[in-house]
Scaffold this active site. Structure first.
Site, PDB file in Angstrom:
ATOM      1  N   HIS A 183      54.657  24.825  32.401  1.00 32.06           N
ATOM      2  CA  HIS A 183      55.919  24.216  32.014  1.00 32.06           C
ATOM      3  C   HIS A 183      55.698  23.086  31.005  1.00 32.06           C
ATOM      4  CE1 HIS A 183      59.572  21.614  33.173  1.00 32.06           C
ATOM      5  NE2 HIS A 183      60.051  22.689  32.571  1.00 32.06           N
ATOM      6  N   HIS A 232      61.608  18.213  24.735  1.00 31.94           N
ATOM      7  CA  HIS A 232      62.549  18.590  25.788  1.00 31.94           C
ATOM      8  C   HIS A 232      63.853  17.791  25.736  1.00 31.94           C
ATOM      9  CE1 HIS A 232      64.369  18.210  29.836  1.00 31.94           C
ATOM     10  NE2 HIS A 232      64.109  19.512  29.898  1.00 31.94           N
TER      11      HIS A 232
END
Length: 289
Positions: free
Chosen positions: A38, A80
């Protein structure tokens, strides 16, 4: 709290299996969920940086997940958050530019930022990579890419631009499309746009649509990727019983699993992939006894 990244050797990747065998508690048969790092190996190195990609490679993890957004002058970068403030020193470099959103800074300005010091002194000077830099590193490591289009409502046309970058870097040929690339988003509209622009690309819808809505989602999505907290064995079965846009059963990648008990639980449901900040923890949890 964080282990230091290991400089990878590309040859390690071929020696470590991507798929982790576990036993499906319902059927008593082996299932093999893929392991996806991730934002790269984000417990070992600063998230969404080239260092995190390399850390995943050094651990023998083939799949990496990352997020793409767009700068003020139209460059695609890997980050992100909508804001640069959490993972860079933007507040020090540009103190008058609050709330420091990606879309309000040029690529050259973002290139000045330190994206590693917050994580630890070993990563001072780490930069926010462009999407081009990112996919080149993933390619160089012989890895696979789960690419999230982040905040598409802020960036009209980002789907076409993302596919253009991927195409320019050779990521839309058959070899990549058939096993090394998945484009995902929380936005169904964004994912439909990707599917319409290039129907061959494998796509994943983030979230957990109702079972009754799965046939509609399957018109444009090959995977359904929910949070582990919302998952059940019945839902996984419903996903697998639905045929996707390429004539195959839908698959399911679950996020973000960092605990060994949770990893074993979701693997027992029969998920196809486990997205994790801690690939080492999940790998150990799912190893055959």
């Amino acid at each position: 709290m964080h282990a230091r990244a290991v400089v990878p050797t590309t040859a390690l990747l071929g020696a470590v299996a991507l798929l982790l065998p576990v036993v499906d508690a319902r059927a008593g048969v082996d299932v093999r969920p893929s392991l996806i790092a991730h934002r790269g190996a984000s417990a070992q190195a600063p998230e969404n940086t080239l260092a995190a990609v390399d850390a995943a490679a050094g651990m023998g993890v083939s799949w990496v997940e990352n997020d793409v957004q767009r700068t003020l002058d139209g460059e695609l970068v890997v980050l992100h958050d909508e804001s640069l403030s959490r993972t860079t020193d933007v507040e020090e470099v540009f103190p008058e530019r609050a709330p420091w959103k990606v879309k309000d800074f040029t690529a050259a300005e973002i290139a000045r930022l330190d994206a590693g010091s917050w994580f630890g002194p070993a990563y001072v000077g780490t930069r926010v990579p462009t999407l081009t830099e990112y996919v080149r590193r993933v390619e160089g490591n012989h890895q696979k890419l789960l690419l999230e289009i982040k905040n598409p409502g802020l960036y009209p046309g980002i789907e076409r631009q993302t596919l253009k970058v991927l195409g320019n870097e050779g990521w839309l040929d058959r070899r990549h499309i058939q096993g090394r690339l998945i484009v995902q988003s929380f936005s169904a509209d964004s994912l439909r746009a990707v599917h319409d622009l290039d129907p061959a690309v494998t796509t994943g819808l983030l979230g957990k649509p109702a079972v009754a809505d799965l046939p509609d989602c399957a018109r444009f999505a090959d995977l359904i990727n929910p949070s582990y907290a919302s998952l059940s064995a019945g839902y996984v079965s419903a996903v697998h019983e639905t045929t996707g846009p390429h004539g195959r059963p839908l698959r399911i990648f679950v996020w973000t699993v960092d605990d060994d008990a949770v990893a074993r639980s979701v693997a027992g449901y029969g998920v196809d992939g486990v997205i994790t900040n801690r690939p080492d923890v999940v790998r150990r949890a799912l190893a055959r006894p």
